[in-house]
Design an enzyme around this catalytic site. Structure first.
Site, short mmCIF file in Angstrom:
data_model
loop_
_atom_site.label_atom_id
_atom_site.label_comp_id
_atom_site.label_asym_id
_atom_site.label_seq_id
_atom_site.Cartn_x
_atom_site.Cartn_y
_atom_site.Cartn_z
N ASP A 447 0.88 -1.15 0.00
CA ASP A 447 0.00 0.00 0.00
C ASP A 447 0.93 1.22 0.00
O ASP A 447 2.10 1.10 0.35
CB ASP A 447 -0.87 -0.05 1.27
CG ASP A 447 -1.54 1.27 1.56
OD1 ASP A 447 -2.21 1.77 0.65
OD2 ASP A 447 -1.40 1.78 2.68
N ASP A 631 -7.00 -1.41 3.61
CA ASP A 631 -6.11 -2.55 3.34
C ASP A 631 -6.53 -3.79 4.11
O ASP A 631 -6.05 -4.89 3.81
CB ASP A 631 -4.66 -2.23 3.74
CG ASP A 631 -4.15 -1.00 3.04
OD1 ASP A 631 -4.35 -0.90 1.82
OD2 ASP A 631 -3.54 -0.16 3.71
#
Lengths: 728, 52
Positions: A447, A631
Site C-alpha cells: 500500500d 487494506d
C-alpha cells in the site's frame, strides 16, 4: 479520639512533622492508582534513572519503576494525577512516552503461566541431574544391593518430579483423548508413564535396567521446547497488547451541554459526541455543529484532508484536524463501519487458520506411527519369548527412544531464534505459523500512504519562497495544530527562520489561521479562503493583504528503507506491486522513485482484496503490506501480511507481523529470514528422522539399554538445538 | 560404602537448596526485567540505599 487530637495539636514525633503529606494519608483522603506508560525509546542505565527521577519528582507520584525489557514504566500515584501531565513532563526531559490502557494489558496473568513453566523446567532439570548421577554409577558397574539402592533413590526423586513437571503434557493428552484424537502429547505421556512403570517394576524385582533418567530427561527437553514456544508467543502477545493499549478508546459525550467522558462502548445511536481537533472519530455519525477538516488517509488512502461541514457524514477512524466537531451518533460500537470491517477480517482469519504448521503435519504422521511400532515390537517379542516382562520392556524402550524430543524442540527452537532476531530488527511476529507462511511468499503487494510513505506531509518548495513570506507563514503556522501547519513550523524552524511579530492570531476551523501584522491582514490556509486557485498538489496558501498569495506545497515523505526493501525483495525473487487509493499522479511518482513497475492508483478497498485473491488464485502466495482500513480486507486475504505499528487497530489485528520502527527495510529481512528458518526446521526434522532410523532398530532388537536411550535422546535434542542456533 | 549414606543426602540437599533458591527468585519476580537489571547494576545512584 485522643490520639487524633494529640496528633493534630502536638506532633507525637519530629519525623511526622518532617514528612509532608503524612496528614493526608492518615486522613485516608488519598486513593492510589497505578498508571502504565510506554517508553519506546529508552535503552540504557541513564534512561532508567532519568525517567524514574522525572516521574518521582512529579507531584502526587508515590513511586515509579521502569521495566527496560518491556520498555514500560509503572507509576503509583494519587488519583488526581493525570497521565497526560506525566507524559508531558517526560517529553520535556527528552523521553518519548505514551499512556497505556492498563485494562488491556493482562501481563500479570501471562507472567504467571511463564513462571509456572519455568518452575516445572527447573524441577525437571534438578531431578534429571541427580538421577543421572546415580545412573552413571549404575552404568559404570554398580551391582546387587548398591544398584537396587540407587534405583530406589532414583524412583523416590523421579516420581514426584515427573508428577509435578509433566503436568502440562498429561493435561493436554487427557484433553486430546477425551476428544478422541491423538496429539503429540499422547505418545509423550505414554512413554513417560511406561518408562516410570516398567522401571519401578524392575526395581522391585531388582532388575538390571531402570529408565528413570530417560523419563526425566524426556520431560526436561520437552519442557524446554514448551518454554521456548511460550516465551516467543508471550513476547509477541505482550507487544501486540501494548499496541492495542496505546489507543485509549474514550469519547466525550455531550449531555444537555455538559461534557462527560465515557468509554466508546457505552455510546448508542442518537448520542451527541464532541470530537476535538487531533482526535479520531469514535463512531459513525453526522456532523451537527462545527467546521473542520478530516484526514481520511487510513480509511481511503487519499493523502489530502477533506473539508468537513454541518450535515456531512463521518466514519469511525477518521481524524479531525482543525476545529472541534459535534457529531450525532448513527452507528456505534459493533455497528460502526470500523467494526464491520474488523468482523470481515475475523471471517477471513478463520480461513487462514486452516493452515497446518509443519510441526502439526509431522505430529500427525508421527503419533500413530510410534504407537503401532511399539505395539508390534511388544507383541513380536511376546510371541518369540512368551515372556511378558521382556515384551513390555521392549515396547517401553521403543516408545522412550522414539519419543519426539527432537521434534518437540525442532520448531520452537528455530522459531524462537528467528523471531528474536527479527524482533531486534523491529519486527513483531504475532502468529506462530507466520514465519512458515512468509517463507512461501512469491508476490509482495504494498500500500502507499502510511506504508511506503510516512503518511505525514513535508514542505517541498521552501527554497522558492521569499524570506518575508516564510517569516509570516511561521508565525501563523505556529498557531495551528493542522498537520500541514505543524510540518511547516518544523521545517521553517529547522531553517532558522524567525517568526514575524503578529497580533490577534486566531484559527478559523476548517480554513486556516489569520492575524494582523503592521496593520495588514495575514492569512494562511486553504486556497479558496485566501483567494487563490487550488492546484493539483497538497498545498497551504499564504496571503498578505495587497500581495499575491504564496503557495507552500507538500509531498508525503518516503518511509526510510522503502527503496531498500523493494530492491531486496526483488533480489529475493519476489514480484513487487503497488496498490493505492491515492490519486494517479502521486502514485506514479512514488512507483517510479522506488523502481516498482506494476502499480495501480485509485483502488477501492474491495478491489485491493480482489487483486490479492486473483493473484493467489493464479498460484501466487501474496505478502500484503498495508496500514489502513482500506487494506484490512486485503491483509486478511493475503497468505501473509505486515502492517506498521502506526496502522489502524483493525489493520494490525488482521496482519501476522507488525513493523515496530519507522523503516520498512526489515520486511525484506523477514522474508529472507523466514526462508532460512523453514530450511532449518526441515533440517531438524531430518536430523530427528535420521536418529530414529538408527535408534529404533536397536530398541526393537532389545539392545536399547538405559545408557543407549539417554545418549541417543540427549544427542538428538542437543543437535537440534545447536542447528537452530546456526540461524543467522 | 558407608560414605554413600552421607554423600547422597548431602548432594540431594545441596541440589535442593539450589532449586529452592531458584524457586524463590522466580516467585519474587527476579526475572521480570533481566535487561533492566543488568543495566541498573552499572548505575551508582543507589549504592547506599537500594531501590525497592
Amino acid at each position: 479520639m485522643d490520639g487524633s487530637v494529640e496528633r493534630g495539636g502536638l506532633a507525637a514525633c519530629p519525623a511526622c512533622v518532617a514528612l509532608p503529606g503524612m496528614g493526608d494519608v492518615a486522613a485516608g483522603g488519598v486513593a492510589e492508582k497505578e498508571l502504565l506508560l510506554s517508553l519506546p525509546e529508552i535503552h540504557c542505565a541513564a534512561c532508567i534513572s532519568g525517567v524514574e527521577r522525572v516521574l518521582a519528582a512529579q507531584p502526587g507520584v508515590a513511586s515509579a519503576r521502569v521495566n527496560l525489557t518491556l520498555k514500560r514504566a509503572t507509576v503509583d500515584a494519587e488519583d488526581a494525577v493525570e497521565p497526560g501531565a506525566l507524559v508531558a513532563a517526560l517529553g520535556a526531559a527528552g523521553f518519548k512516552a505514551q499512556e497505556l490502557d492498563a485494562g488491556l494489558l493482562s501481563s500479570t496473568e501471562a507472567d504467571k503461566a511463564g513462571r509456572d513453566l519455568l518452575m516445572r523446567l527447573a524441577v525437571a532439570g534438578f531431578a534429571m541431574m541427580n538421577v543421572m548421577l546415580l545412573s552413571v554409577a549404575v552404568w559404570s558397574g554398580a551391582e546387587g544391593a548398591t544398584r537396587d539402592l540407587f534405583h530406589w533413590i532414583s524412583a523416590a526423586i523421579a516420581f514426584p518430579a515427573v508428577g509435578f513437571a509433566g503436568r502440562p503434557f498429561f493435561a493436554s493428552a487427557a484433553v486430546a483423548l477425551k476428544a478422541r484424537r491423538l496429539n503429540m502429547d499422547v505418545p509423550i505421556t505414554l512413554a513417560i508413564l511406561l518408562a516410570l512403570g516398567t522401571s519401578l517394576y524392575e526395581t522391585i524385582h531388582s532388575g538390571a535396567h531402570a529408565y528413570f533418567d530417560a523419563a526425566l530427561s524426556l520431560t526436561f527437553f520437552l519442557l524446554a521446547g514448551r518454554y521456548l514456544d511460550y516465551r516467543t508467543r508471550a513476547v509477541a502477545r505482550s507487544a501486540a497488547e501494548e499496541l492495542a493499549a496505546l489507543e485509549v478508546p474514550r469519547a466525550v459525550r455531550l449531555v444537555d451541554g455538559a461534557e462527560e467522558t465515557v468509554g466508546v462502548g457505552e455510546l448508542v445511536p442518537g448520542d451527541v459526541v464532541l470530537v476535538r481537533p487531533g482526535g479520531r472519530m469514535p463512531v459513525d455519525g453526522v456532523i451537527v455543529e462545527g467546521a473542520s477538516e478530516l484526514d481520511r488517509a487510513l480509511l481511503t488512502g487519499e493523502t489530502r484532508p477533506v473539508a468537513a461541514e454541518v450535515g456531512q457524514v463521518v466514519s469511525a477512524g477518521e481524524v479531525n484536524l482543525t476545529g472541534p466537531l459535534t457529531v450525532r451518533v448513527t452507528a456505534a460500537g459493533k455497528d460502526s463501519s470500523l467494526h464491520r470491517m474488523a468482523d470481515l477480517v475475523a471471517v477471513a482469519e478463520s480461513a487462514k487458520n486452516k493452515y497446518t504448521s509443519l510441526a502439526d503435519r509431522a505430529a500427525g504422521l508421527y503419533a500413530p506411527g510410534v504407537h503401532i511400532l511399539s505395539a508390534l515390537a511388544g507383541i513380536g517379542w511376546f510371541v518369540a519369548t512368551m515372556d511378558a516382562r521382556v515384551a513390555l520392556n521392549i515396547a517401553a524402550a521403543v516408545l522412550i527412544i522414539t519419543c519426539p524430543c527432537a521434534l518437540g524442540l525442532a520448531v520452537p527452537a528455530v522459531v524462537t531464534a528467528a523471531s528474536g532476531k527479527l524482533f531486534r530488527k523491529g519486527l513483531l511476529i504475532k502468529d506462530g505459523t507466520a514465519l512458515e507462511r512468509l517463507a512461501e511468499v512469491s508476490h509482495v503487494v504494498f500500500d502507499k500512504t502510511g506504508t511506503l510513505t510516512m503518511g505525514t506531509p513535508d514542505p517541498v518548495n521552501l527554497s522558492d519562497v521569499p524570506e518575508a513570506a516564510k517569516r509570516a507563514a511561521l508565525s501563523l503556522a505556529m498557531g495551528s495544530s493542522h498537520p500541514l501547519a505543524v510540518a511547516l513550523t518544523g521545517a521553517l524552524r529547522a531553517e532558522g527562520v524567525l517568526p514575524l511579530p503578529v497580533e490577534g492570531l486566531r484559527e478559523v476551523p476548517g480554513y486556516g489561521t489569520e492575524a494582523m501584522a503592521d496593520g495588514r491582514a495575514l492569512r494562511l490556509g486553504r486556497a479558496e479562503w485566501v483567494g487563490a486557485e487550488a492546484g493539483e498538489d497538497t498545498a497551504t496558501w499564504l496571503s498578505l493583504e495587497g500581495a499575491a498569495p504564496v503557495a507552500f506545497t507538500f509531498a508525503d515523505r518516503l518511509r526510510p528503507g522503502a527503496a531498500e526493501a523493494v530492491a531486496a525483495l526483488t533480489a529475493a525473487g519476489c514480484e513487487v506491486e503497488l496498490l493505492s487509493g491515492d490519486a494517479p499522479r502521486a502514485v506514479a511518482r512514488f512507483a517510479k522513485a522506488l523502481g516498482i513497475d506494476t502499480f495501480r492508483a485509485g483502488v477501492l478497498p474491495a478491489e485491493k482484496a480482489a487483486r490479492v485473491e486473483a493473484l493467489q488464485a493464479g498460484g501466487a502466495k501474496v505478502l500484503m503490506v498495508g496500514d489502513g482500513l482500506n487494506d484490512t480486507a486485503a491483509l486478511a486475504a493475503a497468505h501473509a501480511s505486515v502492517s506498521p505499528a502506526t496502522a489502524l487497530d483493525a489493520a494490525r489485528v488482521a496482519s501476522d507481523i507488525v513493523l515496530l520502527g519507522e523503516s520498512v527495510a526489515p520486511v525484506a529481512d523477514a522474508v529472507t529470514m523466514s526462508r532460512r528458518a523453514v530450511k532449518r526446521i526441515r533440517e531438524n526434522f531430518q536430523i530427528a528422522t535420521a536418529y530414529n532410523v538408527i535408534a529404533v532398530p536397536l530398541a526393537v532388537a532389545g539392545m536399547a539399554t538405559p545408557l543407549v536411550a539417554a545418549l541417543a535422546m540427549s544427542a538428538s535434542s542437543i543437535t537440534v538445538s545447536l542447528n537452530a542456533l546456526r540461524l543467522r | 560404602m558407608e560414605i554413600l549414606v552421607y554423600l547422597i543426602p548431602i548432594s540431594l540437599i545441596l541440589g535442593g537448596l539450589g532449586l529452592g533458591a531458584f524457586w524463590w527468585a522466580v516467585k519474587s519476580r527476579q526475572f521480570d526485567d533481566p535487561e533492566g537489571d543488568s543495566r541498573r547494576i552499572l548505575s551508582d545512584e543507589w549504592d547506599d540505599q537500594p531501590k525497592p
